[in-house]
Design an enzyme around this catalytic site. Structure first.
Site, PDB file in Angstrom:
ATOM      1  N   TRP A   1      35.771  39.451  23.279  1.00  0.00           N
ATOM      2  CA  TRP A   1      37.147  39.549  22.604  1.00  0.00           C
ATOM      3  C   TRP A   1      38.237  39.665  23.887  1.00  0.00           C
ATOM      4  O   TRP A   1      39.436  39.971  23.318  1.00  0.00           O
ATOM      5  CB  TRP A   1      36.870  41.021  22.109  1.00  0.00           C
ATOM      6  CG  TRP A   1      36.647  41.441  20.739  1.00  0.00           C
ATOM      7  CD1 TRP A   1      35.648  40.196  20.190  1.00  0.00           C
ATOM      8  CD2 TRP A   1      36.158  42.024  19.675  1.00  0.00           C
ATOM      9  NE1 TRP A   1      34.859  40.890  19.127  1.00  0.00           N
ATOM     10  CE2 TRP A   1      35.987  41.778  19.211  1.00  0.00           C
ATOM     11  CE3 TRP A   1      36.792  43.406  19.937  1.00  0.00           C
ATOM     12  CZ2 TRP A   1      34.969  42.725  17.745  1.00  0.00           C
ATOM     13  CZ3 TRP A   1      36.626  44.771  18.875  1.00  0.00           C
ATOM     14  CH2 TRP A   1      35.748  44.108  17.781  1.00  0.00           C
TER      15      TRP A   1
ATOM     16  N   HIS B   1      31.379  35.131  33.801  1.00  0.00           N
ATOM     17  CA  HIS B   1      31.832  34.507  32.581  1.00  0.00           C
ATOM     18  C   HIS B   1      33.650  33.242  33.955  1.00  0.00           C
ATOM     19  O   HIS B   1      33.566  33.931  34.919  1.00  0.00           O
ATOM     20  CB  HIS B   1      33.166  35.724  31.998  1.00  0.00           C
ATOM     21  CG  HIS B   1      33.985  34.697  31.078  1.00  0.00           C
ATOM     22  ND1 HIS B   1      34.935  33.969  30.988  1.00  0.00           N
ATOM     23  CD2 HIS B   1      33.182  34.657  29.614  1.00  0.00           C
ATOM     24  CE1 HIS B   1      35.335  33.023  30.017  1.00  0.00           C
ATOM     25  NE2 HIS B   1      34.419  33.648  29.156  1.00  0.00           N
TER      26      HIS B   1
ATOM     27  N   GLU C   1      36.228  32.981  33.174  1.00  0.00           N
ATOM     28  CA  GLU C   1      37.068  33.581  33.565  1.00  0.00           C
ATOM     29  C   GLU C   1      37.409  34.207  34.763  1.00  0.00           C
ATOM     30  O   GLU C   1      38.466  34.453  35.830  1.00  0.00           O
ATOM     31  CB  GLU C   1      38.173  34.069  32.162  1.00  0.00           C
ATOM     32  CG  GLU C   1      38.536  32.781  31.402  1.00  0.00           C
ATOM     33  CD  GLU C   1      38.501  33.237  29.921  1.00  0.00           C
ATOM     34  OE1 GLU C   1      38.484  34.695  30.339  1.00  0.00           O
ATOM     35  OE2 GLU C   1      39.091  32.685  28.722  1.00  0.00           O
TER      36      GLU C   1
ATOM     37  N   GLY D   1      34.476  33.052  21.767  1.00  0.00           N
ATOM     38  CA  GLY D   1      36.035  33.896  22.527  1.00  0.00           C
ATOM     39  C   GLY D   1      36.228  33.735  21.157  1.00  0.00           C
ATOM     40  O   GLY D   1      36.685  35.159  20.504  1.00  0.00           O
ATOM     41  N   GLY D   2      38.001  32.986  21.242  1.00  0.00           N
ATOM     42  CA  GLY D   2      38.580  32.796  20.566  1.00  0.00           C
ATOM     43  C   GLY D   2      38.265  33.689  18.880  1.00  0.00           C
ATOM     44  O   GLY D   2      38.875  34.174  18.436  1.00  0.00           O
TER      45      GLY D   2
HETATM   46  C1  PEP Z   1      34.693  31.882  26.187  1.00  0.00           C
HETATM   47  O1  PEP Z   1      35.541  32.804  25.987  1.00  0.00           O
HETATM   48  O2  PEP Z   1      33.718  32.782  26.545  1.00  0.00           O
HETATM   49  C2  PEP Z   1      34.356  31.370  25.186  1.00  0.00           C
HETATM   50  C3  PEP Z   1      33.905  30.741  24.632  1.00  0.00           C
HETATM   51  O3  PEP Z   1      36.213  31.002  24.621  1.00  0.00           O
HETATM   52  P1  PEP Z   1      36.022  30.335  23.493  1.00  0.00           P
HETATM   53  O4  PEP Z   1      35.522  30.469  22.483  1.00  0.00           O
HETATM   54  O5  PEP Z   1      37.923  30.728  23.378  1.00  0.00           O
HETATM   55  O6  PEP Z   1      36.310  29.020  23.930  1.00  0.00           O
END
Ligand code: PEP
Length: 258
Positions: free
Chosen positions: A16, A101, A103, A240-241
């Protein structure tokens, strides 16, 4: 090396990120609980922001949906302003923790060495690590994708024994596919997952590559999940999203049960 995916139980995890404060997190957890309580085919976890963890743990109790941290500090306690330890997560009822991750790697200085310390911290605290690896677009275009992923694996898993590895979930998340809407094709993702399983097979006894789950992450949605999850070495998704919208996330879980 390809090992039948049917031997491994699918795992869908939702990250999240810095969304869903306690009230919103509670509402989303309630929707997930209503639909997922009693389903026994797929392991499901959600990773709320730290502040929302207690309310989500309470809401999801007895639902079968697990709670994950998004990060942890390598030390169990200390003068580390603003940080949270694995022991604290464990005490709060958390089962998993995402480590490495992209990020965290790109924005918060989580080097390979830091990732390795955080994997160790998970084991010390009794948390199951979800270890993320993946190359940037520049690295892929430069033909370095496999080199980068192998380096990240070697660093993150380096000090673990074969017996510890089945407690680890790997997540292949190409950085160019995260939050961009640009999903890897099932063939591209399968190719890297097979490479990762091969890397494991070269170093550990067969139960390790056979048993370890490798999730794909990068713009997974309900509409593209089935194609990815049908690949033999893709054992689930780190989302993620689409994990922020109950119907999308539930659609991905449903694709994993198909
Ligand atoms: C994530 O942040 O691990 C990810 C896969 O994000 P998204 O699904 O938004 O690409």
């Amino acid at each position: 090396m390809t090992t039948s995916a049917s031997r491994r139980r699918p795992f869908i995890a939702g990250n999240w990120k810095m969304y869903k404060g306690p009230a919103e997190a509670d509402a989303l957890a309630e929707l997930l609980k209503r639909s997922l309580t009693g389903q026994a085919q797929v392991d499901v976890a959600v990773a709320p922001p730290f502040l929302s963890i207690p309310i989500v743990v309470a809401r999801l109790r007895h639902s079968g949906v697990h709670v994950s941290g998004q990060n942890l500090h390598p030390e169990p306690a200390g003068a580390f302003t603003g940080e949270i330890s694995g022991e604290m997560l464990r005490q709060a009822g958390v089962a998993y923790c995402i480590v490495g991750h992209s990020e965290r790697r790109a924005l918060f200085g989580d080097t390979d060495a830091v990732v390795e310390k955080k994997v160790q911290a998970c084991f010390r605290a009794g948390l199951l690590p979800i270890v993320c690896v993946g190359e940037t677009l520049e690295e892929r275009e430069g033909g370095q994708a496999e080199v980068v992923v192998r380096r990240q694996l070697a660093a993150a898993l380096g000090r673990l024994t074969a017996d510890q590895l089945p407690s680890v979930t790997l997540a292949y998340e190409p950085v160019w596919a995260i939050g961009t809407g640009r999903v890897a094709t099932p063939a591209q993702a399968q190719e890297m997952h097979a490479t990762i399983r091969e890397w494991l097979a070269e170093r550990y006894p067969p139960f390790v590559p056979r048993g370890m789950r490798i999730l794909y992450g990068g713009s997974v949605k309900a509409s593209n999940a089935a194609g990815l999850l049908s690949q033999p070495d893709i054992d689930g998704a780190l989302v993620g999203g689409a994990a922020l919208v109950a119907d999308e996330f539930l659609g991905i879980v449903a694709a994993a049960t198909a």
